[in-house]
Scaffold this motif. Structure first.
Motif, mmCIF file in Angstrom:
data_model
loop_
_atom_site.group_PDB
_atom_site.id
_atom_site.type_symbol
_atom_site.label_atom_id
_atom_site.label_comp_id
_atom_site.label_asym_id
_atom_site.label_seq_id
_atom_site.Cartn_x
_atom_site.Cartn_y
_atom_site.Cartn_z
ATOM 1 N N CYS A 119 8.969 7.901 -6.815
ATOM 2 C CA CYS A 119 7.976 8.420 -5.733
ATOM 3 C C CYS A 119 6.633 7.987 -6.046
ATOM 4 N N LYS A 120 6.134 8.199 -7.189
ATOM 5 C CA LYS A 120 4.747 7.901 -7.478
ATOM 6 C C LYS A 120 4.299 6.348 -7.166
ATOM 7 N N ASN A 121 5.294 5.685 -7.307
ATOM 8 C CA ASN A 121 4.998 4.084 -7.413
ATOM 9 C C ASN A 121 5.231 3.798 -5.873
ATOM 10 N N SER A 122 6.135 4.527 -4.888
ATOM 11 C CA SER A 122 5.669 4.378 -3.732
ATOM 12 C C SER A 122 4.502 4.757 -2.963
ATOM 13 N N SER A 123 4.101 5.890 -3.550
ATOM 14 C CA SER A 123 2.818 6.349 -2.935
ATOM 15 C C SER A 123 1.572 5.699 -3.478
ATOM 16 N N GLU A 124 1.439 5.058 -4.661
ATOM 17 C CA GLU A 124 0.618 4.247 -5.215
ATOM 18 C C GLU A 124 0.699 2.761 -4.234
ATOM 19 N N ASN A 125 1.757 2.390 -3.549
ATOM 20 C CA ASN A 125 1.755 1.182 -2.793
ATOM 21 C C ASN A 125 1.237 1.409 -1.299
ATOM 22 N N SER A 126 1.691 2.506 -0.811
ATOM 23 C CA SER A 126 1.167 2.901 0.415
ATOM 24 C C SER A 126 -0.346 3.284 0.321
ATOM 25 N N GLU A 127 -0.702 3.898 -0.709
ATOM 26 C CA GLU A 127 -2.428 4.016 -0.835
ATOM 27 C C GLU A 127 -2.995 2.616 -0.917
ATOM 28 N N SER A 128 -2.320 1.657 -1.639
ATOM 29 C CA SER A 128 -2.876 0.436 -2.076
ATOM 30 C C SER A 128 -2.868 -0.394 -0.621
ATOM 31 N N GLU A 129 -1.721 -0.260 0.313
ATOM 32 C CA GLU A 129 -1.638 -0.726 1.550
ATOM 33 C C GLU A 129 -2.765 -0.233 2.445
ATOM 34 N N LYS A 130 -3.030 1.042 2.506
ATOM 35 C CA LYS A 130 -3.987 1.922 3.188
ATOM 36 C C LYS A 130 -5.371 1.360 2.870
ATOM 37 N N ASN A 131 -5.663 1.112 1.921
ATOM 38 C CA ASN A 131 -7.209 0.569 1.393
ATOM 39 C C ASN A 131 -7.306 -0.985 1.440
ATOM 40 N N LYS A 132 -6.304 -1.469 1.737
ATOM 41 C CA LYS A 132 -6.392 -3.160 1.953
ATOM 42 C C LYS A 132 -7.295 -3.494 2.980
ATOM 43 N N THR A 133 -8.110 -4.354 2.651
ATOM 44 C CA THR A 133 -8.997 -5.000 3.985
ATOM 45 C C THR A 133 -8.180 -5.891 4.595
ATOM 46 N N PRO A 134 -8.131 -5.693 5.997
ATOM 47 C CA PRO A 134 -7.616 -6.519 6.704
ATOM 48 C C PRO A 134 -8.082 -8.153 7.001
ATOM 49 N N GLU A 135 -7.105 -8.907 6.826
ATOM 50 C CA GLU A 135 -7.649 -10.221 6.940
ATOM 51 C C GLU A 135 -8.434 -10.741 8.234
ATOM 52 N N LEU A 136 -9.355 -11.346 7.978
ATOM 53 C CA LEU A 136 -10.284 -11.612 9.110
ATOM 54 C C LEU A 136 -9.667 -12.682 10.054
ATOM 55 N N THR A 137 -9.842 -12.792 11.346
ATOM 56 C CA THR A 137 -9.264 -14.010 12.057
ATOM 57 C C THR A 137 -10.227 -15.019 12.204
ATOM 58 N N VAL A 138 -9.636 -16.178 12.608
ATOM 59 C CA VAL A 138 -10.702 -17.247 12.625
ATOM 60 C C VAL A 138 -11.854 -17.024 13.403
ATOM 61 N N LEU A 139 -11.708 -16.334 14.494
ATOM 62 C CA LEU A 139 -13.196 -16.198 15.361
ATOM 63 C C LEU A 139 -14.105 -15.168 14.206
ATOM 64 N N GLU A 140 -13.558 -14.534 13.773
ATOM 65 C CA GLU A 140 -14.315 -13.568 12.971
ATOM 66 C C GLU A 140 -14.875 -14.227 11.745
ATOM 67 N N LYS A 141 -14.250 -15.213 11.184
ATOM 68 C CA LYS A 141 -14.457 -15.895 10.198
ATOM 69 C C LYS A 141 -15.602 -17.091 10.651
ATOM 70 N N VAL A 142 -15.678 -17.461 11.673
ATOM 71 C CA VAL A 142 -16.575 -18.175 12.474
ATOM 72 C C VAL A 142 -18.011 -17.535 12.739
ATOM 73 N N ALA A 143 -17.860 -16.262 13.192
ATOM 74 C CA ALA A 143 -18.836 -15.387 13.086
ATOM 75 C C ALA A 143 -19.700 -15.093 12.004
#
Length: 224
Positions: free
Chosen positions: A17-41
């Motif tokens: 449960c702890k490991n699952s909670s940590e993974n969930s928290e990690s996913e929540k804090n993960k920065t979304p990958e930029l799109t190509v348009l955002e990378k150009v900007a």
């Protein structure tokens, strides 16, 4: 033995449960990958634009032997604009425009697209885009990433226009072409060159066509 086994199972469940909670928290804090348009900007300094209180520049066009220019003072946080030409000076706020100011604003939008088109890729809505790799750019004929921006038939002053933008491996625009609504062929293709940085904004100050009889460039650029 039974008690030991039960304790082991309980510990395993707790750890899981702890490991699952940590993974969930990690996913929540993960920065979304930029799109190509955002990378150009972002490659052109988009993250710094929010700090700009005033942007001034002169828009110049040399076509054959004819020269044209107009200057702008833009306060983006107030959406306040001043246009200066050889004939007149006009100030307005974009939320409240009369017919004369509306016509000036059309010119402002045109010039701003040449100056800050990389930012329009994230500012604008109402367009579809597609991406192709290793496409020959229209002027240099060098392989680049081609991004097609096709505006819909509802938004903007010139709905239905299409732009093809050619970016290098660092997501910097090097060339583009413009096709007006209703046409199957580009009306104009130019370079994006002579980049300079103004308070974090990376701006192409010069655009030229392949034939050499058209040059659009910016002078007196200041970003405060």
């Amino acid at each position: 033995m039974k008690k030991i086994l039960s304790a082991f199972i309980l510990a395993s469940i707790t750890f899981g449960c702890k490991n699952s909670s940590e993974n969930s928290e990690s996913e929540k804090n993960k920065t979304p990958e930029l799109t190509v348009l955002e990378k150009v900007a972002q490659a052109h300094g988009y993250d710094n634009f929010k700090n700009i209180e005033q942007l001034t520049y002169t828009f110049n066009v040399d076509r054959d032997t004819i020269h044209f220019e107009r200057s702008w003072q833009w306060q983006p946080q107030k959406n306040q604009i001043k246009m200066l030409t050889a004939q007149d000076t006009l100030e307005y706020v974009r939320e409240n425009m009369d017919s004369i100011q509306l016509k000036a604003n059309q010119a402002f939008i045109n010039d701003k697209y040449w100056l800050l088109f990389p930012f329009q890729l994230v500012w604008d809505q109402g367009f579809q885009h597609s991406i192709k790799e290793n496409i020959k750019a229209p002027i240099s004929e060098q392989p680049m990433t081609e991004i097609t921006i096709a505006y819909d038939n509802k938004d903007g002053y010139t709905p239905g226009d299409t732009y093809k933008v050619y970016v290098d491996k660092d997501f910097i625009i090097r060339e583009w072409s413009y096709t007006p609504s209703g046409s199957n062929e580009p009306r104009l293709a130019t370079t994006w060159e002579k980049y300079q940085t103004f308070n974090g904004l990376k701006i192409a100050t010069t655009h030229q066509n392949k034939e050499g009889n058209f040059k659009l460039y910016f002078t007196n650029i200041k970003a405060k």
